[in-house]
Scaffold this motif. Structure first.
Motif, PDB file in Angstrom:
ATOM      1  N   ASP A   1       0.828  -1.203   0.000  1.00 47.06           N
ATOM      2  CA  ASP A   1       0.000   0.000   0.000  1.00 47.06           C
ATOM      3  C   ASP A   1       0.868   1.261   0.000  1.00 47.06           C
ATOM      4  OD1 ASP A   1      -2.298   1.556  -0.071  1.00 47.06           O
ATOM      5  OD2 ASP A   1      -2.581   1.494   2.102  1.00 47.06           O
TER       6      ASP A   1
ATOM      7  N   GLY B   1       4.557   8.954   7.259  1.00 51.53           N
ATOM      8  CA  GLY B   1       4.325   8.146   6.081  1.00 51.53           C
ATOM      9  C   GLY B   1       4.443   8.866   4.756  1.00 51.53           C
TER      10      GLY B   1
ATOM     11  N   LEU C   1       3.308   6.190   2.156  1.00 55.66           N
ATOM     12  CA  LEU C   1       3.014   4.900   2.763  1.00 55.66           C
ATOM     13  C   LEU C   1       1.563   4.878   3.232  1.00 55.66           C
ATOM     14  CD1 LEU C   1       6.299   4.580   4.849  1.00 55.66           C
ATOM     15  CD2 LEU C   1       5.841   3.694   2.558  1.00 55.66           C
ATOM     16  N   ASN C   2       0.947   3.701   3.263  1.00 54.50           N
ATOM     17  CA  ASN C   2      -0.479   3.575   3.607  1.00 54.50           C
ATOM     18  C   ASN C   2      -1.310   4.507   2.732  1.00 54.50           C
ATOM     19  OD1 ASN C   2       0.088   1.706   5.750  1.00 54.50           O
ATOM     20  ND2 ASN C   2       0.756   3.461   6.948  1.00 54.50           N
TER      21      ASN C   2
ATOM     22  N   SER D   1      -3.683   4.192   0.512  1.00 55.79           N
ATOM     23  CA  SER D   1      -5.145   4.085   0.412  1.00 55.79           C
ATOM     24  C   SER D   1      -5.861   4.697   1.613  1.00 55.79           C
ATOM     25  CB  SER D   1      -5.570   2.632   0.228  1.00 55.79           C
ATOM     26  OG  SER D   1      -5.258   1.872   1.377  1.00 55.79           O
ATOM     27  N   GLU D   2      -5.153   4.881   2.718  1.00 58.69           N
ATOM     28  CA  GLU D   2      -5.740   5.517   3.899  1.00 58.69           C
ATOM     29  C   GLU D   2      -5.660   7.041   3.822  1.00 58.69           C
ATOM     30  OE1 GLU D   2      -3.839   3.948   7.386  1.00 58.69           O
ATOM     31  OE2 GLU D   2      -4.123   1.877   6.730  1.00 58.69           O
ATOM     32  N   LYS D   3      -4.799   7.560   2.943  1.00 56.27           N
ATOM     33  CA  LYS D   3      -4.565   9.002   2.879  1.00 56.27           C
ATOM     34  C   LYS D   3      -5.388   9.717   1.811  1.00 56.27           C
ATOM     35  CE  LYS D   3       0.000   9.048   4.977  1.00 56.27           C
ATOM     36  NZ  LYS D   3       0.068   7.727   5.522  1.00 56.27           N
TER      37      LYS D   3
END
Length: 72
Positions: A10, A30, A47-48, A50-52
């Motif tokens: 991700d 991230g 990083l991560n 899809s959460e951002k």
């Protein structure tokens, strides 16, 4: 600019230039900037991802000539 996304981890990477980065600066949790010796941004790692933000927005390109002219 080239955009890469690794679904397994991700992580998104926006390659801003072909220059080789010499260092990394974390600008927020991230989100990292790859910098050249001269301090230019060579790439942005998220990083991560899809959460951002919505991942579809990575693959949508919009060009506004008036904004490019204003930045010159």
């Amino acid at each position: 600019m080239k955009i890469y996304y690794d679904q397994k981890v991700d992580a998104a990477y926006l390659q801003m230039s072909e220059e080789t980065p010499s260092g990394v600066v974390e600008i927020s949790e991230g989100v990292n900037l790859d910098l050249t010796e001269e301090g230019k941004i060579a790439g942005i790692e998220i990083l991560n991802a899809s959460e951002k933000f919505p991942l579809q927005s990575l693959f949508t390109y919009e060009y506004k000539p008036e904004l490019v002219a204003a930045a010159s």
